[in-house]
Design an enzyme around this catalytic site. Structure first.
Site, mmCIF file in Angstrom:
data_model
loop_
_atom_site.group_PDB
_atom_site.id
_atom_site.type_symbol
_atom_site.label_atom_id
_atom_site.label_comp_id
_atom_site.label_asym_id
_atom_site.label_seq_id
_atom_site.Cartn_x
_atom_site.Cartn_y
_atom_site.Cartn_z
ATOM 1 C CD1 TRP A 1 -1.187 1.072 -6.219
ATOM 2 C CD2 TRP A 1 -1.819 2.862 -5.041
ATOM 3 N NE1 TRP A 1 -2.224 1.674 -6.888
ATOM 4 C CE2 TRP A 1 -2.635 2.774 -6.191
ATOM 5 C CE3 TRP A 1 -2.042 3.912 -4.157
ATOM 6 C CZ2 TRP A 1 -3.654 3.697 -6.476
ATOM 7 C CZ3 TRP A 1 -3.043 4.830 -4.430
ATOM 8 C CH2 TRP A 1 -3.828 4.716 -5.581
ATOM 9 C CG HIS A 2 -0.059 5.909 -1.317
ATOM 10 N ND1 HIS A 2 -0.408 4.720 -0.747
ATOM 11 C CD2 HIS A 2 -1.166 6.698 -1.286
ATOM 12 C CE1 HIS A 2 -1.685 4.782 -0.373
ATOM 13 N NE2 HIS A 2 -2.164 5.962 -0.698
ATOM 14 N N GLY A 3 3.726 5.774 -4.162
ATOM 15 C CA GLY A 3 4.819 6.468 -4.843
ATOM 16 C C GLY A 3 6.111 5.702 -4.743
ATOM 17 C CB ALA B 1 -0.910 0.002 1.223
ATOM 18 N N GLY B 2 1.947 1.205 0.784
ATOM 19 C CA GLY B 2 2.868 2.346 0.822
ATOM 20 C C GLY B 2 3.538 2.545 -0.529
#
Lengths: 479, 273
Positions: free
Chosen positions: A328-330, A325-326
């Site tokens: 995925w953000h950048g 998830a982390g």
């Protein structure tokens, strides 16, 4: 082309004019919307529209193969190939330089970075494609009847750029069926758009300028200013993202398509688990269904079912899910740290719920402490998310903890009166009881069309005023 | 209308766009409760060849001017400097700008003493192009000191601004205020990539009146933004070299042979107050 730009307003007005005559003619409507969506994507990402079209074609074909083949191995192979192709495309555009950077640091290599442009919205449409293939593989979904329907689903302009991540099972039946648009759809859709514009175009935009200034050089500002930036960014990211989602959902609703809400007052959460049920719901449910639950089942299936094996499974699945998830953000270590930190928070939260008796959990004091801890955790984690790198985040938090002085509040207010008012009003709006929000919305919906037109013009004018009213820079000299 | 429920919203949007477009075509500025009512940019959308937004126009002008990319400027060969007509007259130099002036003024003062110029430093803390433009400050200072040469050090407080259209106007206004006086603009010493202020200054000033300070490397004081005294001296040296060798208005600016330690009494103001 972004939703709050004049060009989009003009383009959408013309689009809607013709759409109002074709929306109930299925084939014509779908072709018309696809054409506009691809044009919209072209205006935001240029030639990378080819990547989008390529992704659509490949995923559509793989979806058909998975569904139609009788050979179990081919079915499995096609599915894995599809997932691999999607992940590789995303990895290439989004993470290749991040990987190069880390390889150089860890292994002391000297690989050069690739000159690459990230196609806008690739994270969103890749995740939609993965869910489409997975649902077909799980036999929860039949592939679309033709490639146009699939193209509509993936490229639909309200959500192609920044979500929400819509499931095929939610959208395809609507694409396939005749639409009925009534007055209520139009009124509520338009009110959602206005709400989103207020959130994103006015409040988030104005607050962001202060946050950009502080996080540009956190050491140049006092602990108090860093503290306000921490609160400011917490407000900004919510208003910006939920505002964008509101506009996307409102545009869809206006066109007769119903999309589920993406936020549900996340800062009112009672704990971190609750927060993730309310924040970016389309992503968190996607991660739950396509990553967390499979990992959880995998662990349970392979565990020896000893004491606490369910908790162990949760820890295993959460750690991996939140790491991804982390990421995925950048493509930056700070996002991995942010995601992992949330993973740790979720594990602690789950362990508490798992081990402490329900009777004790229900104590008012503990519930209150839980809410306070949750908001503190969220505030701190947003600093890591926003700061340029981990060092800047550390400097900012260090200044907040050791350099905070409440006496700055009056000079700060005097120097940044308008910003202070914006921030305060935003916080009040965020914590406004839901019933009041619903009441305000229904009052707006019931207004005559000419009043709405005046309100809309005022809104656009306020955006124009705000977007040219920049925040006063360096004022540390004042203190 | 009953069969076409969307038409009401279409009319609402058309009406709104029309009002905003018509207003964008008016020449008069309207104020309400002392606030200038800003115009939308619909006029630009409907005007061919004028539809690019600031960043595009800046980029175009950059490539058209053939301005070297970051880093290339310092690599220009010395023999490319043709014999230049240096103004050897004694100048009354106004060194104005934001807090960055404080770092530059000491060594530039030595340069002035060495070469027979007079230096008038003005530090307007927290100021920006907006402040100088709207308060007519440059013109006021030129008149006050009867300056014959202006070195403006401005832009550090505008690295992250987003209202580039307005900044463009402010820079043009400042340029107007110089009113024929020899004027060079020293760009900000970026500590982070800016959102376009350097490009805007370059676009308006041209490469012979704008010094791209962002291309230098600095040691910074604890705020992470202002260069240390040593770094400021290096910066001042580079500026002096540029004025003599590359600027539109070269003056006598030989390197000082010693530290003169002339007592400076800069005029100090604070925009934040």
């Amino acid at each position: 082309m972004i939703f709050t730009s004049g060009f989009f307003l003009l383009a959408f007005t013309i689009f809607l004019l013709f759409y109002s005559f074709v929306y109930n003619k299925k084939s014509l409507r779908n072709i018309y919307v696809i054409t506009f969506s691809l044009y919209f994507y072209y205006k935001t990402s240029g030639d990378f529209v080819i990547v989008l079209i390529g992704s659509i074609v490949v995923n559509y074909i793989i979806g058909l193969v998975i569904h139609n083949t009788d050979f179990k191995n081919l079915r499995r192979f096609s599915f894995l190939l599809g997932i691999f192709a999607n992940v590789c495309t995303l990895a290439y555009f989004k993470y290749v330089n991040f990987i190069v950077e880390n390889v150089n640091v860890i292994l002391g290599g000297n690989f050069s970075k690739v000159d690459i442009f990230l196609p806008i919205g690739i994270s969103f449409f890749t995740f939609q494609s993965i869910s489409y293939l997975t649902d077909i593989f799980r036999r929860n979904l039949a592939p679309t009847e033709n490639i146009l329907d699939y193209t509509f689903f993936v490229s639909f302009f309200p959500y192609i750029v920044a979500g929400p991540i819509v499931r095929a099972s939610e959208m395809l039946p609507q694409i396939n069926n005749d639409l009925i648009i009534d007055k209520n759809d139009v009124a509520s859709g338009f009110s959602m758009i206005c709400k989103g514009i207020i959130k994103k175009g006015i409040f988030a935009y104005y607050i962001s300028q202060y946050c950009d200034l502080i996080y540009g050089s956190p050491l140049g500002f006092s602990g108090f200013e860093n503290f306000i930036a921490m609160i400011g960014y917490t407000v900004e990211i919510y208003l910006d993202f939920s505002g964008y989602s509101d506009i996307a959902i409102g545009l869809s609703r206006l066109m007769g398509f119903k999309i589920k809400p993406n936020f549900d007052s996340p800062y009112k959460s009672k704990n971190l688990i609750d927060f993730w049920k309310r924040w970016h719901i389309s992503l968190s449910t996607w991660l739950r269904d396509y990553l967390f639950l499979p990992l959880n089942y995998f662990y349970v299936r392979h565990s020896n079912k000893k004491k606490y094996y369910l908790l162990s499974a949760y820890i295993f699945a959460t750690t991996i899910t939140m790491f991804i998830a982390g990421l995925w953000h950048g493509s930056s270590n700070k996002y991995i740290i942010w995601g992992s930190l949330h993973g740790l928070g979720l594990i602690i939260n789950r362990t508490y719920l798992f081990t402490v008796k329900k009777r004790i959990q229900k104590l008012t004091l503990l519930k209150f402490i839980g809410r306070i801890l949750t908001i503190f955790f969220i505030l701190i984690s947003w600093v890591i998310f926003r700061a340029n790198d981990f060092n800047d985040a550390y400097s900012s938090l260090n200044l907040i903890v050791f350099g905070f002085d409440i006496n700055y509040i009056i000079p700060f207010y005097n120097a940044r009166t308008l910003f202070s008012i914006f921030l305060l009003v935003s916080i009040i709006l965020i914590f406004l009881p839901d019933i009041l929000k619903i009441k305000i919305t229904s009052i707006y919906i019931s207004l005559p069309i000419y009043v709405k037109a005046v309100i809309f013009i005022i809104l656009i004018q306020v955006i124009l005023q705000i977007q040219t009213e920049s925040i006063q820079p360096f004022i540390y000299y004042q203190f | 209308m009953k069969n076409y429920p969307l038409l009401s919203i279409v009319f609402l949007l058309l009406f709104s766009v029309s009002v905003l477009t018509l207003f964008s075509y008016t020449d008069d500025n309207i104020s309400l409760l002392g606030i200038d009512i800003k115009k939308s940019r619909f006029k630009e959308l409907f005007t061919p060849n004028n539809s690019s937004f600031v960043s595009d126009s800046v980029n175009n002008s950059l490539s058209a001017s053939g301005f070297p990319e970051s880093g290339e400027l310092n690599a220009l060969a010395p023999d490319s400097i043709i014999a230049r007509q240096i103004d050897t007259n004694s100048q009354r130099i106004l060194l104005a700008g934001d807090s960055m002036v404080e770092g530059l003024m000491y060594l530039l003062s030595d340069y002035c003493v060495e070469n027979g110029h007079e230096l008038f430093p003005v530090i307007w803390y927290s100021s920006s192009s907006k402040a100088y433009a709207q308060k007519n400050k440059l013109k006021e200072l030129i008149n006050k000191y009867n300056a014959t040469y202006v070195i403006l050090v401005l832009g550090a407080n505008e690295l992250f601004v987003r209202d580039l259209d307005n900044r463009d106007e402010y820079i043009k206004e400042i340029l107007n205020q110089s009113d024929g006086v020899k004027f060079v603009w020293i760009g900000p010493p970026n500590w982070k990539e800016d959102t376009g202020i350097n490009d805007l200054i370059l676009k308006n000033m041209g490469k012979d009146r704008y010094y791209p300070s962002k291309n230098l490397k600095y040691d910074r004081i604890s705020d992470g933004a202002h260069p240390t005294r040593k770094s400021s001296n290096m910066w001042a040296e580079k500026i002096a070299e540029w004025i003599v060798n590359e600027s539109k208005y070269p003056i006598l600016f030989n390197q000082p042979e010693k530290e003169y330690r002339k007592k400076l009494s800069p005029m100090m103001m604070n925009y934040a107050k």
